[in-house]
Design a protein around this motif. Structure first.
Motif, mmCIF file in Angstrom:
data_model
loop_
_atom_site.group_PDB
_atom_site.id
_atom_site.type_symbol
_atom_site.label_atom_id
_atom_site.label_comp_id
_atom_site.label_asym_id
_atom_site.label_seq_id
_atom_site.Cartn_x
_atom_site.Cartn_y
_atom_site.Cartn_z
ATOM 1 N N TYR A 184 90.373 68.182 2.895
ATOM 2 C CA TYR A 184 90.758 69.409 2.278
ATOM 3 C C TYR A 184 91.169 69.285 0.880
ATOM 4 C CZ TYR A 184 90.552 70.600 6.964
ATOM 5 O OH TYR A 184 90.218 70.669 8.354
ATOM 6 N N THR A 222 85.656 79.062 -1.695
ATOM 7 C CA THR A 222 85.671 77.631 -0.719
ATOM 8 C C THR A 222 84.366 77.335 -0.616
ATOM 9 O OG1 THR A 222 87.694 78.850 0.529
ATOM 10 C CG2 THR A 222 86.635 76.899 1.544
ATOM 11 N N ASP A 234 81.999 74.062 1.629
ATOM 12 C CA ASP A 234 81.846 73.008 2.272
ATOM 13 C C ASP A 234 80.715 72.062 1.648
ATOM 14 O OD1 ASP A 234 83.895 73.315 4.366
ATOM 15 O OD2 ASP A 234 82.822 75.046 4.518
ATOM 16 N N HIS A 259 82.334 64.688 4.683
ATOM 17 C CA HIS A 259 82.325 66.209 4.708
ATOM 18 C C HIS A 259 83.863 66.693 3.846
ATOM 19 C CE1 HIS A 259 83.350 70.440 6.133
ATOM 20 N NE2 HIS A 259 82.115 70.605 5.849
ATOM 21 N N ASN A 287 86.044 70.107 2.293
ATOM 22 C CA ASN A 287 86.263 71.470 2.206
ATOM 23 C C ASN A 287 87.514 71.753 0.802
ATOM 24 O OD1 ASN A 287 88.584 73.463 2.863
ATOM 25 N ND2 ASN A 287 86.603 74.129 4.037
#
Length: 162
Positions: A18, A88, A90, A97, A99
């Motif tokens: 994140y 946001t 992704d 991965h 975010n």
């Protein structure tokens, strides 16, 4: 206990995907025209334009991050006039991965120090439509041209109801 967060920033790591950022659109009215600040980097395929923004530090507010990053990246000390929302995304980076959420604020210039960080090749005041076109054509995946549309909507509401 293991701290899985980055020790200083809300930046992604290999174990924590994140990332939180904030920045702004610095605007002014010049001879009846709306102008905004854009940053650029010179790349082999041409100039890439974007808005000033950067990673949130632990204990920092989104507003504080936006003001700090705008000052560091553009050299302009600015006052926040309103919130323009967030994006946001992704995506995959180096097989991980991620975010990432980036918050944007409408800002007015208070002082230009004339000093911007070395990450950017330049800082320009551009007429709104030209800035929007350059943001869309050079970095369409970042969607920052949509933030300029939100700025226009914000100004239509704010300036007509002030």
């Amino acid at each position: 206990m293991v701290n899985i967060m980055h020790p200083v920033e809300y930046r992604h790591t290999e174990t924590w995907p994140y990332h939180i950022s904030a920045g702004g659109v610095i605007y002014r009215h010049q001879q009846g025209r709306l102008e905004v600040v854009v940053l650029y980097r010179n790349r082999p395929d041409g100039r890439h334009y974007h808005l000033p923004k950067g990673t949130l530090h632990h204990g920092e507010t989104l507003e504080g991050d936006a003001r700090r990053e705008v000052l560091e990246e553009s050299g302009i000390r600015a006052e926040i006039k309103g919130y323009l929302g967030a994006f946001t995304d992704d995506f995959m980076k180096d097989g991980v991965h991620l975010n990432k959420t980036t918050h944007y604020f409408a800002m007015i210039p208070l002082e230009n120090t004339g000093k911007h960080d070395a990450e950017h090749d330049g800082v320009e005041w551009l007429e709104f439509d030209k800035a929007r076109k350059l943001l869309e054509s050079s970095e369409p995946m970042k969607k920052e041209y949509i933030i300029l549309d939100r700025l226009r909507d914000f100004l239509d509401k704010f300036e007509h109801n002030a």
